[in-house]
Design an enzyme around this catalytic site. Structure first.
Site, PDB file in Angstrom:
ATOM      1  N   LYS A  74       0.818  -1.211   0.000  1.00 40.04           N
ATOM      2  CA  LYS A  74       0.000   0.000   0.000  1.00 40.04           C
ATOM      3  C   LYS A  74       0.852   1.261   0.000  1.00 40.04           C
ATOM      4  O   LYS A  74       0.505   2.257  -0.627  1.00 40.04           O
ATOM      5  CB  LYS A  74      -0.926   0.009   1.220  1.00 40.04           C
ATOM      6  CG  LYS A  74      -2.079  -0.983   1.101  1.00 40.04           C
ATOM      7  CD  LYS A  74      -2.960  -0.946   2.336  1.00 40.04           C
ATOM      8  CE  LYS A  74      -4.080  -1.964   2.277  1.00 40.04           C
ATOM      9  NZ  LYS A  74      -5.167  -1.613   1.360  1.00 40.04           N
ATOM     10  N   ASN A 119     -11.058  -9.402   3.514  1.00 40.96           N
ATOM     11  CA  ASN A 119     -10.434  -8.252   4.166  1.00 40.96           C
ATOM     12  C   ASN A 119     -11.404  -7.087   4.242  1.00 40.96           C
ATOM     13  O   ASN A 119     -12.244  -6.906   3.381  1.00 40.96           O
ATOM     14  CB  ASN A 119      -9.136  -7.858   3.448  1.00 40.96           C
ATOM     15  CG  ASN A 119      -9.362  -6.803   2.374  1.00 40.96           C
ATOM     16  OD1 ASN A 119      -9.402  -5.599   2.662  1.00 40.96           O
ATOM     17  ND2 ASN A 119      -9.546  -7.250   1.138  1.00 40.96           N
ATOM     18  N   PHE A 123      -8.461   0.972   3.416  1.00 39.52           N
ATOM     19  CA  PHE A 123      -7.380   1.864   2.938  1.00 39.52           C
ATOM     20  C   PHE A 123      -6.492   2.417   4.054  1.00 39.52           C
ATOM     21  O   PHE A 123      -6.276   3.636   4.131  1.00 39.52           O
ATOM     22  CB  PHE A 123      -7.935   3.067   2.153  1.00 39.52           C
ATOM     23  CG  PHE A 123      -8.683   2.755   0.905  1.00 39.52           C
ATOM     24  CD1 PHE A 123      -8.614   1.515   0.289  1.00 39.52           C
ATOM     25  CD2 PHE A 123      -9.469   3.744   0.301  1.00 39.52           C
ATOM     26  CE1 PHE A 123      -9.310   1.253  -0.885  1.00 39.52           C
ATOM     27  CE2 PHE A 123     -10.175   3.491  -0.861  1.00 39.52           C
ATOM     28  CZ  PHE A 123     -10.092   2.240  -1.449  1.00 39.52           C
ATOM     29  N   SER A 185     -13.496  -0.701  -4.042  1.00 40.30           N
ATOM     30  CA  SER A 185     -13.262  -1.386  -2.766  1.00 40.30           C
ATOM     31  C   SER A 185     -14.550  -1.367  -1.955  1.00 40.30           C
ATOM     32  O   SER A 185     -15.207  -0.328  -1.866  1.00 40.30           O
ATOM     33  CB  SER A 185     -12.149  -0.689  -1.982  1.00 40.30           C
ATOM     34  OG  SER A 185     -10.909  -1.019  -2.529  1.00 40.30           O
ATOM     35  N   ASN A 187     -14.799  -1.607   1.247  1.00 36.14           N
ATOM     36  CA  ASN A 187     -14.564  -1.307   2.659  1.00 36.14           C
ATOM     37  C   ASN A 187     -14.495   0.172   3.005  1.00 36.14           C
ATOM     38  O   ASN A 187     -14.233   0.524   4.137  1.00 36.14           O
ATOM     39  CB  ASN A 187     -13.276  -2.003   3.117  1.00 36.14           C
ATOM     40  CG  ASN A 187     -13.354  -3.502   2.874  1.00 36.14           C
ATOM     41  OD1 ASN A 187     -14.334  -4.130   3.242  1.00 36.14           O
ATOM     42  ND2 ASN A 187     -12.345  -4.050   2.222  1.00 36.14           N
ATOM     43  N   THR A 188     -14.707   1.027   2.015  1.00 38.38           N
ATOM     44  CA  THR A 188     -14.852   2.458   2.288  1.00 38.38           C
ATOM     45  C   THR A 188     -16.311   2.775   1.990  1.00 38.38           C
ATOM     46  O   THR A 188     -16.748   2.621   0.845  1.00 38.38           O
ATOM     47  CB  THR A 188     -13.907   3.279   1.391  1.00 38.38           C
ATOM     48  OG1 THR A 188     -12.559   2.987   1.781  1.00 38.38           O
ATOM     49  CG2 THR A 188     -14.154   4.772   1.526  1.00 38.38           C
ATOM     50  N   LYS A 228     -10.623   0.616 -11.977  1.00 38.85           N
ATOM     51  CA  LYS A 228     -10.802  -0.731 -11.397  1.00 38.85           C
ATOM     52  C   LYS A 228     -12.232  -0.904 -10.906  1.00 38.85           C
ATOM     53  O   LYS A 228     -12.719  -0.113 -10.103  1.00 38.85           O
ATOM     54  CB  LYS A 228      -9.815  -0.937 -10.249  1.00 38.85           C
ATOM     55  CG  LYS A 228      -9.858  -2.344  -9.665  1.00 38.85           C
ATOM     56  CD  LYS A 228      -8.667  -2.594  -8.769  1.00 38.85           C
ATOM     57  CE  LYS A 228      -8.707  -3.975  -8.136  1.00 38.85           C
ATOM     58  NZ  LYS A 228      -7.554  -4.193  -7.258  1.00 38.85           N
ATOM     59  N   ASN A 257     -12.051  -6.104  -8.475  1.00 38.95           N
ATOM     60  CA  ASN A 257     -11.768  -5.991  -7.043  1.00 38.95           C
ATOM     61  C   ASN A 257     -12.395  -7.179  -6.289  1.00 38.95           C
ATOM     62  O   ASN A 257     -12.827  -8.137  -6.910  1.00 38.95           O
ATOM     63  CB  ASN A 257     -12.307  -4.647  -6.541  1.00 38.95           C
ATOM     64  CG  ASN A 257     -11.414  -4.021  -5.489  1.00 38.95           C
ATOM     65  OD1 ASN A 257     -11.059  -4.691  -4.516  1.00 38.95           O
ATOM     66  ND2 ASN A 257     -11.040  -2.778  -5.670  1.00 38.95           N
TER      67      ASN A 257
HETATM   68  C1  LIG Z   1      -5.778  -7.700   2.068  1.00 43.11           C
HETATM   69  C2  LIG Z   1      -6.185  -7.110   0.746  1.00 43.11           C
HETATM   70  C3  LIG Z   1      -6.118  -5.730   0.573  1.00 43.11           C
HETATM   71  C4  LIG Z   1      -6.493  -5.162  -0.655  1.00 43.11           C
HETATM   72  N1  LIG Z   1      -6.386  -3.803  -0.822  1.00 43.11           N
HETATM   73  C5  LIG Z   1      -6.714  -3.251  -2.021  1.00 43.11           C
HETATM   74  C6  LIG Z   1      -6.538  -1.872  -2.263  1.00 43.11           C
HETATM   75  O1  LIG Z   1      -6.074  -1.111  -1.406  1.00 43.11           O
HETATM   76  N2  LIG Z   1      -6.888  -1.378  -3.482  1.00 43.11           N
HETATM   77  C7  LIG Z   1      -7.396  -2.167  -4.473  1.00 43.11           C
HETATM   78  O2  LIG Z   1      -7.694  -1.672  -5.565  1.00 43.11           O
HETATM   79  N3  LIG Z   1      -7.556  -3.499  -4.268  1.00 43.11           N
HETATM   80  C8  LIG Z   1      -7.227  -4.054  -3.087  1.00 43.11           C
HETATM   81  N4  LIG Z   1      -7.364  -5.400  -2.911  1.00 43.11           N
HETATM   82  C9  LIG Z   1      -7.952  -6.224  -4.000  1.00 43.11           C
HETATM   83  C10 LIG Z   1      -6.877  -6.867  -4.859  1.00 43.11           C
HETATM   84  O3  LIG Z   1      -6.090  -5.898  -5.497  1.00 43.11           O
HETATM   85  C11 LIG Z   1      -7.536  -7.778  -5.931  1.00 43.11           C
HETATM   86  O4  LIG Z   1      -8.334  -6.982  -6.795  1.00 43.11           O
HETATM   87  C12 LIG Z   1      -8.419  -8.859  -5.321  1.00 43.11           C
HETATM   88  O5  LIG Z   1      -7.853  -9.359  -4.127  1.00 43.11           O
HETATM   89  C13 LIG Z   1      -8.634 -10.044  -6.289  1.00 43.11           C
HETATM   90  O6  LIG Z   1      -7.408 -10.636  -6.636  1.00 43.11           O
HETATM   91  P1  LIG Z   1      -6.835 -11.981  -5.924  1.00 43.11           P
HETATM   92  O7  LIG Z   1      -7.940 -12.995  -5.965  1.00 43.11           O
HETATM   93  O8  LIG Z   1      -5.637 -12.346  -6.723  1.00 43.11           O
HETATM   94  O9  LIG Z   1      -6.506 -11.590  -4.522  1.00 43.11           O
HETATM   95  C14 LIG Z   1      -6.995  -5.983  -1.693  1.00 43.11           C
HETATM   96  C15 LIG Z   1      -7.054  -7.378  -1.509  1.00 43.11           C
HETATM   97  C16 LIG Z   1      -6.654  -7.942  -0.310  1.00 43.11           C
HETATM   98  C17 LIG Z   1      -6.736  -9.443  -0.144  1.00 43.11           C
END
Ligand SMILES: Cc1cc2nc3c(=O)[nH]c(=O)nc-3n(C[C@H](O)[C@H](O)[C@H](O)COP(=O)(O)O)c2cc1C
Length: 351
Positions: A74, A119, A123, A185, A187-188, A228, A257
């Site tokens: 991050k 998760n 942010f 996301s 979570n916001t 995204k 996402n």
């Molecule tokens: C712990 C965690 C934190 C994440 N934080 C962000 C973030 O800050 N911004 C974002 O665009 N996606 C965030 N993501 C989403 C990932 O970038 C990705 O889009 C999502 O996990 C799907 O991919 P994966 O199955 O390979 O994990 C986060 C995912 C995880 C697991």
């Protein structure tokens, strides 16, 4: 440290820690490793030989099709180390104008039997200026790409959100190879509403205008701007978004996402609030990639993300129309050798 001693000793130990502590230790270890020649050699050894598999997308030259998704690094602390592990691009952030703590811990949960994570980070980050100071220290000539994910402060109302995205863009513009507009996301609170017509056109118009202004003020080209999206959109909603992206001149789309859906999970942690990632999002993400590729006749570049944990899973998204892919959860379960491993396998299976 050899690849096998890492895999035998340290990686299993990390899995016994709570997920966020394991993550913090991993970042500390990567930061140390990337700072000295012995550590850098160890990271390269973990990656193994990573064949060049270049992908050109507009002005962006990706050295290989496997990138690290946003949220892992991050605050842009370990970009160089992640590149040594074989990732061809690293998306840092999501960053907000000012530092913010995110949600209370615990806020990351493992669902190992489902190959998934949940998760609700919200942010947490040290603010864009601190991250930019680290990006500034990276070599200008590098053999990997850095994307910066733009976000908004938790307390900023949606009506004023564009100002936050523009502020992060201004601060990061000179140091990013591309910019990712994170409006997906879960979570916001309210963030995903920015995907709706009312806000989206205005937000993207402002960002495209500012991108052009920053470019002409500095004599640089505008930075490729990607948006995204969430995997939970209806296709009709996605189609409206596509119209807006094409109308405003956005360069590409990142699909997708984390999801709020909870289908077919076995682990108890499935009841935790937050965004689900990993194997359960693989298929939906690939379907959306295929839809966007078809609907835009391949004219809108796609970064595919969601459940990539093997060369087969990466290949599925590339075949559906993604130019390159990213992963996050695959790194947690597959270990630090995953990028090199997938690139090697893709190269071996290419015609
Ligand atoms: C712990 C965690 C934190 C994440 N934080 C962000 C973030 O800050 N911004 C974002 O665009 N996606 C965030 N993501 C989403 C990932 O970038 C990705 O889009 C999502 O996990 C799907 O991919 P994966 O199955 O390979 O994990 C986060 C995912 C995880 C697991």
């Amino acid at each position: 440290m050899t690849n096998s001693s890492y895999e035998r000793l340290f990686f299993p130990a990390l899995k016994r820690l709570d997920p966020e502590s394991a993550h913090d230790h991993t970042l500390t270890a990567l930061a140390l490793a990337q700072s000295n020649p012995v550590g850098r050699a160890a990271l390269k050894a973990i990656a193994g030989a990573v064949p060049a598999r270049p992908v050109q997308v507009g002005a962006l030259h990706f050295p290989n099709p496997i990138g690290l998704a946003a949220g892992f690094d991050k605050d842009a602390r370990v970009v160089a180390g992640l590149a040594l592990l074989g990732f061809g691009h690293i998306e840092v952030g999501t960053l907000t104008p000012r530092p913010q703590p995110g949600n209370p811990r615990p806020r990351v949960f493992r669902l190992p039997a489902d190959g998934a994570l949940i998760n609700r980070m919200g942010f947490p980050n040290g603010g864009v200026e601190a991250a930019v100071a680290r990006l500034r220290a990276l070599p200008i000539e590098r053999d990997y790409l850095v994307g910066v994910s733009l976000g908004k402060q938790k307390e900023t109302p949606l009506e004023e959100a564009a100002g936050d995205y523009v502020a992060v863009m201004r601060a990061a513009h000179a140091y990013a190879d591309y910019l990712a507009v994170n409006i997906s996301s879960p979570n916001t609170p309210g963030l995903r509403q920015l995907q709706g017509g009312r806000y989206l056109y205005e937000l993207l118009r402002m960002l495209v205008t500012e991108n052009g202004r920053l470019a002409s003020a500095t004599g640089r080209a505008p930075k490729p701007l990607w948006v995204k999206i969430a995997p939970d959109l209806e296709l009709s909603e996605l189609d409206e978004i596509l119209d807006t992206l094409l109308m405003t001149g956005i360069d590409g789309i990142i699909i997708a996402n984390t999801t709020l859906r909870r289908d077919d999970l076995t682990e108890k942690a499935k009841s935790e609030t937050g965004g689900l990632s990993g194997r359960p999002v693989r298929q939906r993400s690939t379907e959306l990639i295929a839809h966007v590729h078809r609907r835009t006749n391949g004219t809108l570049p796609i970064i595919g993300v969601g459940g990539v944990d093997s060369a087969a899973a990466a290949r599925e998204k590339l075949d559906a129309g993604a130019a390159v892919v990213q992963l996050y959860t695959g790194l947690i379960y597959g270990g630090p050798g995953i990028a090199g491993r997938i690139v090697r396998e893709l190269a071996a299976n290419a015609s």
